[in-house]
Scaffold this motif. Structure first.
Motif, PDB file in Angstrom:
ATOM      1  N   GLU A 154       0.834  -1.202   0.000  1.00  0.00           N
ATOM      2  CA  GLU A 154       0.000   0.000   0.000  1.00  0.00           C
ATOM      3  C   GLU A 154       0.871   1.256   0.000  1.00  0.00           C
ATOM      4  O   GLU A 154       0.595   2.224  -0.724  1.00  0.00           O
ATOM      5  CB  GLU A 154      -0.911  -0.016   1.223  1.00  0.00           C
ATOM      6  CG  GLU A 154      -1.888   1.145   1.278  1.00  0.00           C
ATOM      7  CD  GLU A 154      -2.808   1.045   2.479  1.00  0.00           C
ATOM      8  OE1 GLU A 154      -2.488   1.652   3.528  1.00  0.00           O
ATOM      9  OE2 GLU A 154      -3.856   0.357   2.380  1.00  0.00           O
ATOM     10  N   ALA A 155       1.937   1.239   0.809  1.00  0.00           N
ATOM     11  CA  ALA A 155       2.836   2.397   0.881  1.00  0.00           C
ATOM     12  C   ALA A 155       3.479   2.670  -0.478  1.00  0.00           C
ATOM     13  O   ALA A 155       3.636   3.831  -0.877  1.00  0.00           O
ATOM     14  CB  ALA A 155       3.913   2.173   1.939  1.00  0.00           C
ATOM     15  N   ARG A 156       3.845   1.605  -1.182  1.00  0.00           N
ATOM     16  CA  ARG A 156       4.457   1.757  -2.497  1.00  0.00           C
ATOM     17  C   ARG A 156       3.462   2.324  -3.508  1.00  0.00           C
ATOM     18  O   ARG A 156       3.810   3.183  -4.320  1.00  0.00           O
ATOM     19  CB  ARG A 156       4.970   0.400  -2.978  1.00  0.00           C
ATOM     20  CG  ARG A 156       5.651   0.414  -4.336  1.00  0.00           C
ATOM     21  CD  ARG A 156       6.886   1.250  -4.336  1.00  0.00           C
ATOM     22  NE  ARG A 156       7.609   1.122  -5.591  1.00  0.00           N
ATOM     23  CZ  ARG A 156       8.483   2.018  -6.038  1.00  0.00           C
ATOM     24  NH1 ARG A 156       8.752   3.098  -5.326  1.00  0.00           N
ATOM     25  NH2 ARG A 156       9.104   1.817  -7.183  1.00  0.00           N
ATOM     26  N   LEU A 157       2.234   1.859  -3.450  1.00  0.00           N
ATOM     27  CA  LEU A 157       1.208   2.364  -4.360  1.00  0.00           C
ATOM     28  C   LEU A 157       0.906   3.840  -4.078  1.00  0.00           C
ATOM     29  O   LEU A 157       0.725   4.634  -5.008  1.00  0.00           O
ATOM     30  CB  LEU A 157      -0.067   1.529  -4.235  1.00  0.00           C
ATOM     31  CG  LEU A 157       0.037   0.080  -4.727  1.00  0.00           C
ATOM     32  CD1 LEU A 157      -1.268  -0.669  -4.436  1.00  0.00           C
ATOM     33  CD2 LEU A 157       0.359   0.023  -6.214  1.00  0.00           C
ATOM     34  N   VAL A 158       0.860   4.201  -2.805  1.00  0.00           N
ATOM     35  CA  VAL A 158       0.645   5.601  -2.422  1.00  0.00           C
ATOM     36  C   VAL A 158       1.753   6.472  -3.003  1.00  0.00           C
ATOM     37  O   VAL A 158       1.512   7.547  -3.554  1.00  0.00           O
ATOM     38  CB  VAL A 158       0.603   5.744  -0.891  1.00  0.00           C
ATOM     39  CG1 VAL A 158       0.745   7.205  -0.474  1.00  0.00           C
ATOM     40  CG2 VAL A 158      -0.700   5.167  -0.347  1.00  0.00           C
ATOM     41  N   GLU A 159       2.988   5.982  -2.906  1.00  0.00           N
ATOM     42  CA  GLU A 159       4.147   6.739  -3.407  1.00  0.00           C
ATOM     43  C   GLU A 159       4.100   6.894  -4.931  1.00  0.00           C
ATOM     44  O   GLU A 159       4.320   7.989  -5.458  1.00  0.00           O
ATOM     45  CB  GLU A 159       5.436   6.021  -3.001  1.00  0.00           C
ATOM     46  CG  GLU A 159       6.702   6.677  -3.532  1.00  0.00           C
ATOM     47  CD  GLU A 159       7.945   5.850  -3.255  1.00  0.00           C
ATOM     48  OE1 GLU A 159       9.029   6.260  -3.702  1.00  0.00           O
ATOM     49  OE2 GLU A 159       7.827   4.782  -2.606  1.00  0.00           O
ATOM     50  N   GLN A 160       3.793   5.804  -5.639  1.00  0.00           N
ATOM     51  CA  GLN A 160       3.828   5.856  -7.102  1.00  0.00           C
ATOM     52  C   GLN A 160       2.656   6.643  -7.680  1.00  0.00           C
ATOM     53  O   GLN A 160       2.823   7.409  -8.634  1.00  0.00           O
ATOM     54  CB  GLN A 160       3.855   4.445  -7.677  1.00  0.00           C
ATOM     55  CG  GLN A 160       5.172   3.735  -7.439  1.00  0.00           C
ATOM     56  CD  GLN A 160       5.497   2.725  -8.530  1.00  0.00           C
ATOM     57  OE1 GLN A 160       4.828   2.635  -9.550  1.00  0.00           O
ATOM     58  NE2 GLN A 160       6.537   1.949  -8.306  1.00  0.00           N
ATOM     59  N   PHE A 161       1.469   6.444  -7.135  1.00  0.00           N
ATOM     60  CA  PHE A 161       0.299   7.151  -7.657  1.00  0.00           C
ATOM     61  C   PHE A 161       0.177   8.571  -7.098  1.00  0.00           C
ATOM     62  O   PHE A 161      -0.583   9.376  -7.628  1.00  0.00           O
ATOM     63  CB  PHE A 161      -0.979   6.367  -7.341  1.00  0.00           C
ATOM     64  CG  PHE A 161      -1.172   5.134  -8.163  1.00  0.00           C
ATOM     65  CD1 PHE A 161      -1.373   5.228  -9.530  1.00  0.00           C
ATOM     66  CD2 PHE A 161      -1.163   3.870  -7.578  1.00  0.00           C
ATOM     67  CE1 PHE A 161      -1.576   4.093 -10.305  1.00  0.00           C
ATOM     68  CE2 PHE A 161      -1.357   2.727  -8.343  1.00  0.00           C
ATOM     69  CZ  PHE A 161      -1.559   2.843  -9.717  1.00  0.00           C
ATOM     70  N   GLN A 162       0.916   8.835  -5.992  1.00  0.00           N
ATOM     71  CA  GLN A 162       0.888  10.146  -5.345  1.00  0.00           C
ATOM     72  C   GLN A 162      -0.529  10.495  -4.893  1.00  0.00           C
ATOM     73  O   GLN A 162      -1.075  11.570  -5.192  1.00  0.00           O
ATOM     74  CB  GLN A 162       1.462  11.225  -6.277  1.00  0.00           C
ATOM     75  CG  GLN A 162       2.921  10.993  -6.604  1.00  0.00           C
ATOM     76  CD  GLN A 162       3.527  12.050  -7.511  1.00  0.00           C
ATOM     77  OE1 GLN A 162       2.983  13.143  -7.644  1.00  0.00           O
ATOM     78  NE2 GLN A 162       4.656  11.740  -8.126  1.00  0.00           N
TER      79      GLN A 162
END
Length: 257
Positions: free
Chosen positions: A40-48
């Motif tokens: 989830e943290a990675r998706l938050v970072e990539q999608f901003q």
């Protein structure tokens, strides 16, 4: 598995945009059945976007049967997907004829998509389209090929059509369309008149959608694709020998994923 997602922007609902990108990765085979979704943290970072947006997108894809949670392990692509992958014959893809055929497919789909977008577009859709056109102009002025920006413009129109079946079909086909777009734009960039033609054609589509004129939007989109075919067919033979065939290999790579 290293996934790279494009940050989403205001326009269509953010969670819908995230869900569409994740769905496209699954349908195109870059996220295969059984693969673990990035954290989830990675998706938050990539999608901003916020964690709430990511959770809403993941929840939507779970409801569609594309994702499943495993207790203590994370979220995975469902082992049994609710669709069968479309198959193309890879050996036919890397040719000028294949690029023309892919644009013919786009003409059939995108003409109707543009007409529906003219009927159903909202203010947020119009902002997204205008943003995409401006980004495309900036990319071209900076010397780029504008492929990603071109695809985003047509994606913004597709979202405005609000037909999930059309959107999902275009999502799946985007792996092949992206390769064809690389070829058409590389050819068009070789001639200033081609560059201006494409810009004018995009503006015609945008103006018809903005004005809420479905038939004009349909005709503008069909004309744009028809003209793209003519530009490929009239390409200098040296272009295809030197560059076009190499770029068309992206079609083959998409087919083999």
């Amino acid at each position: 598995m290293n996934q790279h997602f494009t940050p989403v922007f205001s326009g269509a609902r953010l969670s819908d945009q995230v869900a569409e990108q994740l769905s496209a990765e699954i349908k195109q085979g870059r996220l295969a059945p059984g693969d673990k979704l990035p954290t989830e943290a990675r998706l938050v970072e990539q999608f901003q976007v916020s964690r709430t947006v990511v959770r809403e997108a993941v929840s939507r894809l779970k409801s569609l049967g594309l994702l499943e949670s495993r207790q203590g392990s994370g979220v995975f692509v469902s082992a049994q997907l609710p669709f069968a992958p479309l198959q193309f014959e890879a050996r036919l893809a890397a040719s000028q004829e294949a690029v023309v055929q892919m644009v013919e497919l786009r003409r059939a789909l995108e003409a109707e998509v543009a007409a529906l977008a003219a009927e159903r577009r909202r203010a947020s859709d119009l902002r997204a389209m205008a943003h995409a056109v401006q980004a495309l102009d900036r990319a071209v002025q900076a010397g780029g090929d504008g492929v990603a920006e071109d695809v985003k413009f047509h994606s913004a129109i597709a979202r405005a059509a609000r037909n999930p079946f059309l959107i999902q079909t275009l999502d799946y086909l985007s792996q092949f369309m992206h390769g064809a777009t690389r070829v058409t734009r590389a050819n068009e960039a070789r001639r200033g008149d081609f560059v201006e033609q494409v810009r004018a054609e995009h503006q015609a589509i945008l103006l018809a959608v903005q004005a809420g004129m479905p038939e004009q939007a349909r005709q503008a989109a069909a004309a744009h694709m028809g003209n793209a075919i003519c530009r490929i067919q009239s390409a200098d033979p040296a272009f295809w020998l030197q560059e076009g065939e190499r770029l068309a290999q992206a079609l083959v790579k998409g087919l083999r994923r």
